[in-house]
Scaffold this motif. Structure first.
Motif, short mmCIF file in Angstrom:
data_model
loop_
_atom_site.label_atom_id
_atom_site.label_comp_id
_atom_site.label_asym_id
_atom_site.label_seq_id
_atom_site.Cartn_x
_atom_site.Cartn_y
_atom_site.Cartn_z
N SER A 1 -8.27 -16.01 61.31
CA SER A 1 -9.67 -15.74 61.67
C SER A 1 -10.43 -15.10 60.51
O SER A 1 -11.65 -15.30 60.39
N TYR A 2 -9.75 -14.35 59.66
CA TYR A 2 -10.42 -13.77 58.50
C TYR A 2 -10.87 -14.86 57.54
O TYR A 2 -11.99 -14.83 57.02
N LYS A 3 -9.99 -15.80 57.29
CA LYS A 3 -10.33 -16.91 56.39
C LYS A 3 -11.44 -17.78 56.99
O LYS A 3 -12.35 -18.21 56.27
N GLU A 4 -11.34 -18.02 58.28
CA GLU A 4 -12.37 -18.82 58.94
C GLU A 4 -13.73 -18.14 58.87
O GLU A 4 -14.77 -18.79 58.66
N ALA A 5 -13.74 -16.82 59.03
CA ALA A 5 -15.00 -16.08 58.98
C ALA A 5 -15.62 -16.12 57.59
O ALA A 5 -16.85 -16.22 57.45
N ASN B 1 -17.57 -7.92 61.74
CA ASN B 1 -16.44 -7.25 62.37
C ASN B 1 -15.51 -8.27 63.04
O ASN B 1 -15.41 -8.35 64.27
N VAL B 2 -14.80 -9.00 62.20
CA VAL B 2 -13.95 -10.09 62.67
C VAL B 2 -12.76 -9.53 63.46
O VAL B 2 -11.99 -8.71 62.94
N ALA C 1 -21.53 -6.70 63.69
CA ALA C 1 -21.53 -7.77 64.69
C ALA C 1 -20.24 -8.58 64.56
O ALA C 1 -19.70 -8.71 63.45
N PRO C 2 -19.76 -9.13 65.65
CA PRO C 2 -18.51 -9.91 65.61
C PRO C 2 -18.68 -11.33 65.11
O PRO C 2 -17.70 -12.00 64.79
#
Length: 216
Positions: A24-28, A141-142, A173-174
């Motif tokens: 999810s960090y890479k995707e964000a 804020n992932v 924000a997420p």
């Protein structure tokens, strides 16, 4: 979905030179880069081609927007691998790196990262508190990555170390979309208890800002 014209021409992104343990960090990071392209915003960042820094810069570059990487020459052998992404501006040290990134940007966004990301983030927040700049500062804020940091900031506020105005400097924000909405709507507040520094009215040695990475 087409988005409207942004108030920002260039945003500085702080993030890790590692990718972290979650996809999810890479995707964000990639999503943030693509959103900047959609909004016609250029990127300023720390210059690495690895980790989240590499992903966000590649996404912005692939979308046809300008990428400015600012990096100390001593870090170039380890932080830049493969092809250079966009424009690389070599500086002498970390202080110059932070000063140049801040000078070039209209706003700041932090993705997940380590000590370096946190230090860069808190410096621009502190300078906003002092009145040195009025640029928005946001956390993506992932998966709740920054929850502990936000809890600490709330603790400091509740214990009387951070004013209510200063507490509102950091937006969080997420999702990328929600964070951009907050950044676009941000209006800086004036804290009557702050020092309200304006560097053009402060006596200082001519090399002070450069040596301390201060935004001018």
């Amino acid at each position: 979905m087409e988005v409207g014209k942004s108030r920002f021409k260039r945003i500085c992104v702080f993030c890790g030179s590692s990718s972290g343990n979650k996809s999810s960090y890479k995707e964000a990071a990639t999503e943030l880069g693509r959103e900047m392209v959609e909004r016609k915003i250029d990127l300023v960042y720390g210059g690495a081609t690895v980790g989240l820094m590499g992903l966000v810069s590649q996404a912005v570059h692939d979308g046809g927007r300008h990428v400015l990487g600012v990096i100390p020459r001593s870090l170039m052998p380890v932080a830049i691998t493969g092809e250079i992404i966009g424009e690389v501006r070599e500086v002498s040290n970390m202080h110059q790196r932070k000063a140049e990134m801040a000078r070039q940007a209209d706003a700041f966004i932090a993705l997940p990262g380590g000590f370096g990301t946190l230090e860069e983030l808190l410096e621009v927040v502190t300078f906003a508190q002092l009145g040195i700049h009025r640029k928005p500062v946001g956390l993506l804020n992932v998966d709740g990555y920054f929850n502990s940091l936000l809890s600490f900031i709330d603790k400091a506020f509740n214990e009387g170390f951070i004013s209510s105005t200063a507490r509102r400097i950091i937006m969080s924000a997420p999702t990328v979309t929600e964070l951009f909405r907050k950044l676009e709507e941000y209006v800086p507040a004036i804290d009557e208890d702050s020092l309200m520094l304006a560097w053009d009215n402060v006596e200082r040695p001519s090399n002070y800002a450069l040596d301390h990475g201060i935004i001018t």
